[in-house]
Design a protein around this motif. Sequence first.
Motif, PDB file in Angstrom:
ATOM      1  N   ALA A 127     -20.777  30.682  55.957  1.00 12.87           N
ATOM      2  CA  ALA A 127     -22.138  30.596  56.475  1.00 12.87           C
ATOM      3  C   ALA A 127     -22.502  29.154  56.775  1.00 12.87           C
ATOM      4  O   ALA A 127     -22.061  28.232  56.076  1.00 12.87           O
ATOM      5  N   GLY A 128     -23.330  28.966  57.792  1.00 17.60           N
ATOM      6  CA  GLY A 128     -23.786  27.637  58.127  1.00 17.60           C
ATOM      7  C   GLY A 128     -24.680  27.036  57.073  1.00 17.60           C
ATOM      8  O   GLY A 128     -24.710  25.812  56.900  1.00 17.60           O
ATOM      9  N   ILE A 129     -25.427  27.898  56.327  1.00 21.87           N
ATOM     10  CA  ILE A 129     -26.342  27.380  55.314  1.00 21.87           C
ATOM     11  C   ILE A 129     -26.095  28.005  53.943  1.00 21.87           C
ATOM     12  O   ILE A 129     -25.759  27.307  52.995  1.00 21.87           O
ATOM     13  N   VAL A 130     -26.237  29.333  53.805  1.00 22.00           N
ATOM     14  CA  VAL A 130     -26.237  29.901  52.459  1.00 22.00           C
ATOM     15  C   VAL A 130     -25.473  31.218  52.390  1.00 22.00           C
ATOM     16  O   VAL A 130     -25.528  32.037  53.307  1.00 22.00           O
ATOM     17  N   ASN A 131     -24.760  31.401  51.280  1.00 23.67           N
ATOM     18  CA  ASN A 131     -24.115  32.662  50.924  1.00 23.67           C
ATOM     19  C   ASN A 131     -24.720  33.171  49.621  1.00 23.67           C
ATOM     20  O   ASN A 131     -24.893  32.387  48.672  1.00 23.67           O
ATOM     21  N   ILE A 132     -25.015  34.463  49.571  1.00 23.01           N
ATOM     22  CA  ILE A 132     -25.588  35.083  48.373  1.00 23.01           C
ATOM     23  C   ILE A 132     -24.778  36.322  48.046  1.00 23.01           C
ATOM     24  O   ILE A 132     -24.536  37.164  48.910  1.00 23.01           O
ATOM     25  N   ALA A 133     -24.357  36.449  46.779  1.00 28.44           N
ATOM     26  CA  ALA A 133     -23.584  37.622  46.370  1.00 28.44           C
ATOM     27  C   ALA A 133     -23.546  37.700  44.850  1.00 28.44           C
ATOM     28  O   ALA A 133     -23.726  36.697  44.153  1.00 28.44           O
ATOM     29  N   ASP A 134     -23.295  38.910  44.340  1.00 25.07           N
ATOM     30  CA  ASP A 134     -23.015  39.055  42.917  1.00 25.07           C
ATOM     31  C   ASP A 134     -21.597  38.575  42.610  1.00 25.07           C
ATOM     32  O   ASP A 134     -21.346  37.950  41.584  1.00 25.07           O
ATOM     33  N   SER A 135     -20.668  38.884  43.512  1.00 29.11           N
ATOM     34  CA  SER A 135     -19.274  38.505  43.327  1.00 29.11           C
ATOM     35  C   SER A 135     -18.679  38.085  44.664  1.00 29.11           C
ATOM     36  O   SER A 135     -18.644  38.879  45.600  1.00 29.11           O
ATOM     37  N   GLY A 141     -20.112  27.460  52.428  1.00 30.99           N
ATOM     38  CA  GLY A 141     -21.434  27.211  52.994  1.00 30.99           C
ATOM     39  C   GLY A 141     -22.035  25.997  52.318  1.00 30.99           C
ATOM     40  O   GLY A 141     -21.540  25.523  51.289  1.00 30.99           O
ATOM     41  N   LEU A 142     -23.136  25.492  52.861  1.00 26.43           N
ATOM     42  CA  LEU A 142     -23.798  24.362  52.212  1.00 26.43           C
ATOM     43  C   LEU A 142     -24.268  24.735  50.817  1.00 26.43           C
ATOM     44  O   LEU A 142     -24.159  23.959  49.873  1.00 26.43           O
ATOM     45  N   LEU A 143     -24.813  25.946  50.680  1.00 29.24           N
ATOM     46  CA  LEU A 143     -25.280  26.452  49.391  1.00 29.24           C
ATOM     47  C   LEU A 143     -24.690  27.831  49.166  1.00 29.24           C
ATOM     48  O   LEU A 143     -24.648  28.659  50.078  1.00 29.24           O
ATOM     49  N   ASN A 144     -24.249  28.077  47.937  1.00 33.60           N
ATOM     50  CA  ASN A 144     -23.661  29.361  47.576  1.00 33.60           C
ATOM     51  C   ASN A 144     -24.268  29.814  46.251  1.00 33.60           C
ATOM     52  O   ASN A 144     -24.097  29.126  45.231  1.00 33.60           O
ATOM     53  N   ILE A 146     -23.787  32.569  43.850  1.00 31.94           N
ATOM     54  CA  ILE A 146     -22.900  33.652  43.452  1.00 31.94           C
ATOM     55  C   ILE A 146     -23.132  33.930  41.969  1.00 31.94           C
ATOM     56  O   ILE A 146     -22.956  33.029  41.134  1.00 31.94           O
ATOM     57  N   LYS A 147     -23.480  35.173  41.649  1.00 32.52           N
ATOM     58  CA  LYS A 147     -23.895  35.503  40.287  1.00 32.52           C
ATOM     59  C   LYS A 147     -22.783  35.231  39.284  1.00 32.52           C
ATOM     60  O   LYS A 147     -23.031  34.693  38.203  1.00 32.52           O
ATOM     61  N   ASN A 148     -21.548  35.617  39.600  1.00 34.95           N
ATOM     62  CA  ASN A 148     -20.449  35.397  38.657  1.00 34.95           C
ATOM     63  C   ASN A 148     -19.644  34.144  38.997  1.00 34.95           C
ATOM     64  O   ASN A 148     -18.529  33.956  38.518  1.00 34.95           O
ATOM     65  N   GLY A 149     -20.228  33.266  39.836  1.00 36.32           N
ATOM     66  CA  GLY A 149     -19.526  32.063  40.269  1.00 36.32           C
ATOM     67  C   GLY A 149     -19.997  30.822  39.547  1.00 36.32           C
ATOM     68  O   GLY A 149     -20.307  30.853  38.358  1.00 36.32           O
ATOM     69  N   GLU A 150     -20.089  29.720  40.273  1.00 35.85           N
ATOM     70  CA  GLU A 150     -20.377  28.427  39.679  1.00 35.85           C
ATOM     71  C   GLU A 150     -21.603  27.776  40.297  1.00 35.85           C
ATOM     72  O   GLU A 150     -21.782  27.783  41.509  1.00 35.85           O
ATOM     73  N   GLN A 151     -22.422  27.205  39.439  1.00 32.28           N
ATOM     74  CA  GLN A 151     -23.472  26.279  39.841  1.00 32.28           C
ATOM     75  C   GLN A 151     -23.513  25.190  38.786  1.00 32.28           C
ATOM     76  O   GLN A 151     -23.667  25.484  37.598  1.00 32.28           O
ATOM     77  N   SER A 152     -23.353  23.944  39.193  1.00 33.91           N
ATOM     78  CA  SER A 152     -23.313  22.858  38.227  1.00 33.91           C
ATOM     79  C   SER A 152     -23.910  21.589  38.818  1.00 33.91           C
ATOM     80  O   SER A 152     -23.928  21.389  40.033  1.00 33.91           O
ATOM     81  N   LEU A 153     -24.385  20.729  37.933  1.00 30.75           N
ATOM     82  CA  LEU A 153     -24.865  19.392  38.275  1.00 30.75           C
ATOM     83  C   LEU A 153     -24.006  18.370  37.543  1.00 30.75           C
ATOM     84  O   LEU A 153     -23.646  18.589  36.377  1.00 30.75           O
ATOM     85  N   SER A 154     -23.686  17.278  38.210  1.00 33.03           N
ATOM     86  CA  SER A 154     -22.940  16.222  37.547  1.00 33.03           C
ATOM     87  C   SER A 154     -23.511  14.862  37.936  1.00 33.03           C
ATOM     88  O   SER A 154     -24.066  14.689  39.023  1.00 33.03           O
ATOM     89  N   TYR A 175     -15.901  26.398  46.185  1.00 35.73           N
ATOM     90  CA  TYR A 175     -17.300  26.006  46.015  1.00 35.73           C
ATOM     91  C   TYR A 175     -17.605  24.843  46.954  1.00 35.73           C
ATOM     92  O   TYR A 175     -16.709  24.153  47.445  1.00 35.73           O
ATOM     93  N   SER A 176     -18.881  24.615  47.203  1.00 35.75           N
ATOM     94  CA  SER A 176     -19.314  23.502  48.046  1.00 35.75           C
ATOM     95  C   SER A 176     -19.884  22.386  47.187  1.00 35.75           C
ATOM     96  O   SER A 176     -20.276  22.597  46.032  1.00 35.75           O
ATOM     97  N   ILE A 177     -19.941  21.193  47.770  1.00 36.75           N
ATOM     98  CA  ILE A 177     -20.449  20.007  47.080  1.00 36.75           C
ATOM     99  C   ILE A 177     -21.510  19.352  47.945  1.00 36.75           C
ATOM    100  O   ILE A 177     -21.288  19.113  49.140  1.00 36.75           O
ATOM    101  N   LEU A 178     -22.654  19.056  47.368  1.00 34.37           N
ATOM    102  CA  LEU A 178     -23.689  18.244  47.994  1.00 34.37           C
ATOM    103  C   LEU A 178     -24.045  17.135  47.017  1.00 34.37           C
ATOM    104  O   LEU A 178     -24.237  17.390  45.827  1.00 34.37           O
ATOM    105  N   SER A 179     -24.127  15.905  47.526  1.00 36.91           N
ATOM    106  CA  SER A 179     -24.322  14.772  46.625  1.00 36.91           C
ATOM    107  C   SER A 179     -25.200  13.712  47.276  1.00 36.91           C
ATOM    108  O   SER A 179     -25.117  13.463  48.480  1.00 36.91           O
ATOM    109  N   ILE A 180     -26.047  13.079  46.456  1.00 34.10           N
ATOM    110  CA  ILE A 180     -26.816  11.909  46.864  1.00 34.10           C
ATOM    111  C   ILE A 180     -26.423  10.766  45.938  1.00 34.10           C
ATOM    112  O   ILE A 180     -26.285  10.951  44.722  1.00 34.10           O
TER     113      ILE A 180
END
Length: 295
Positions: A127-135, A141-144, A146-154, A175-180
């Motif tokens: 997707a150009g912007i966002v993917n949404i799914a349980d699995s 995509g820029l943002l994903n 996913i319920k059983n996937g990964e979301q993290s901050l570092s 997974y995708s990475i966005l960073s400032i």
Amino acid sequence: MGGVFNAVGGSVRGVQLAGVGNRVFGEMKGLQVAGVFNGVGENVSGVQIAGVGNHVSGEVKGLQIAGVFNKADTVRGVQIAGVVNLANEAPGTTQLASILNNSESTVGSQLAGIANKAKKVSGVQVAGIVNIADSSDYPIGLLNFIKNGEQSLSVAVNEDSYLGLQFRSGGRVLYSILSINRALDGNRPDKYAFEAGLGAVLINRTKFSLRTEIATRNYLTEKFKSLDNHQSSLRVIPAFKLSERMSIFVAPSLNYAERDENSIYGGSTLWKAWRRDRTRNTFYGGGMAGLMLKL
């Protein structure tokens, strides 16, 4: 064949061609082509092609192509739409749309210009912007979300003395990475940097994980004016888990940078060349270290 409209109260085996629309209240086996709309009350085996939309109340085994939308209860095949594809269930199906793909249950693969949504994806989501799914193990995509996937901050510091806040989102594999990032040296002209990339989880154990990432970084001045400077990186990230949610990592990287002669960079130079406009092209080794928090 109708210059305007074809309507059949029962089922059709064969071909329907209409300038505006085709309507079948039973089953359709064959080919429907309409300038505006095709509608079928039960199941379809074959191909539907419409300038605006295709709608099937039952199951589609085959191909739907529409300028605006495709909608069916169940799809086993391919949906291609100029705007949106909709299905309650689409096992093994590929959905392609310029705006949105949506499956309320399972789907094979989804490719959309803006967003994909499904419950379970067995293939890839792009997707150009966002993917949404349980699995979904392979979202891109820029943002994903996913319920059983990964979301993290570092939070990490790299070899160029930038302090970065990184957001990773995706499935169990991709997974995708966005960073400032902000330079710790306040005197340098390229004070800020924004980064985007794609990563993959290679190993994920109770106390240890291993990832690899590719990322592209662009630099900005203090007044957020874009610079021609940019950098591409390949890095390997071994991480040691301090707890279920907190990890510490030290990640070596191989970097290629195009920067002007006034830019500052760290790391170990492997190769360097100058262009006529005094832009420096450099391959160098580097790394970053930091803490990662699983959300």
